[in-house]
Design a protein around this motif. Structure first.
Motif, short mmCIF file in Angstrom:
data_model
loop_
_atom_site.label_atom_id
_atom_site.label_comp_id
_atom_site.label_asym_id
_atom_site.label_seq_id
_atom_site.Cartn_x
_atom_site.Cartn_y
_atom_site.Cartn_z
N THR A 58 23.54 -45.85 -131.65
CA THR A 58 23.47 -44.99 -132.84
C THR A 58 24.78 -44.21 -132.93
OG1 THR A 58 21.11 -44.79 -132.50
CG2 THR A 58 22.14 -43.18 -133.96
N ALA A 60 25.66 -41.54 -134.36
CA ALA A 60 25.55 -40.08 -134.21
C ALA A 60 25.66 -39.66 -132.75
CB ALA A 60 24.23 -39.58 -134.81
N SER A 64 28.81 -37.05 -132.15
CA SER A 64 28.27 -35.69 -132.19
C SER A 64 29.30 -34.60 -131.90
CB SER A 64 27.09 -35.56 -131.24
OG SER A 64 27.50 -35.78 -129.90
N ARG A 78 34.92 -46.69 -147.89
CA ARG A 78 33.93 -46.00 -147.05
C ARG A 78 33.16 -47.05 -146.26
NH1 ARG A 78 33.17 -40.31 -146.45
NH2 ARG A 78 35.05 -39.58 -147.45
N ASP A 80 30.94 -48.53 -142.91
CA ASP A 80 29.77 -48.03 -142.20
C ASP A 80 30.17 -46.96 -141.19
OD1 ASP A 80 28.11 -49.72 -143.61
OD2 ASP A 80 27.96 -51.21 -142.01
N LYS A 83 30.83 -43.71 -143.06
CA LYS A 83 29.54 -43.19 -143.54
C LYS A 83 28.77 -42.54 -142.38
CE LYS A 83 29.08 -46.60 -147.21
NZ LYS A 83 28.40 -47.86 -147.59
N ALA A 84 28.79 -43.20 -141.23
CA ALA A 84 28.10 -42.65 -140.05
C ALA A 84 28.77 -41.36 -139.59
CB ALA A 84 28.08 -43.68 -138.92
N SER A 86 30.46 -39.25 -141.43
CA SER A 86 30.14 -38.22 -142.41
C SER A 86 28.72 -37.70 -142.17
CB SER A 86 30.26 -38.79 -143.83
OG SER A 86 29.92 -37.83 -144.78
N ALA A 87 27.79 -38.61 -141.96
CA ALA A 87 26.39 -38.22 -141.72
C ALA A 87 26.25 -37.41 -140.43
CB ALA A 87 25.50 -39.46 -141.66
N ALA A 88 27.13 -37.68 -139.45
CA ALA A 88 27.08 -36.96 -138.17
C ALA A 88 27.78 -35.60 -138.26
CB ALA A 88 27.72 -37.81 -137.07
N GLY A 89 28.38 -35.31 -139.41
CA GLY A 89 29.02 -34.01 -139.60
C GLY A 89 30.45 -33.92 -139.11
#
Length: 128
Positions: A58, A60, A64, A78, A80, A83-84, A86-89
């Protein structure tokens, strides 16, 4: 940053390639992304291969603690991976197209000797 210790790590789908890169860049080979907590991640995987890697770990987990995520592929803009990230901050995302543009700006300056680079005109043409 003064006092910051760079400790490069290399992860590759092929152990031999990981070892060759690690030797060249004086880096440590890691065999899994799950236990790594990097500050900067540079993705060199072609977009179709990213799904293969992310099916095993994963994003994230290893993103992290990441501060900068850099993608070398520029199609799609963009991926994968981004995108990952960005989603993980991850606060700083660098698209492959940005790297391609910076290379082009430098080449323009080297080849023409120009002091001023027409960045806006170049980026407009490239991003069409």
């Amino acid at each position: 940053h003064e006092g910051y210790q760079l400790q490069p790590q290399v992860f590759n789908r092929t152990q031999e390639k990981a070892e060759a890169l690690a030797k060249e860049f004086k880096a440590e080979v890691i065999s899994t992304l799950s236990s790594s907590k990097p500050d900067v991640v540079i993705c060199t995987l072609p977009p179709p291969a990213q799904g293969e890697i992310f099916s095993h770990v994963t994003p994230a987990i290893f993103l992290s603690s990441c501060k900068v995520a850099m993608e070398l592929s520029y199609k799609p803009r963009r991926t994968d991976f981004l995108k990952a990230a960005s989603a993980a901050g991850v606060p700083y995302l660098i698209e492959g197209i940005e790297i391609l543009l910076e290379q082009g700006y430098a080449q323009f300056q080297i080849w023409t000797g120009a002091k001023v680079i027409p960045r806006e005109q170049i980026s407009t043409v490239v991003l069409k």
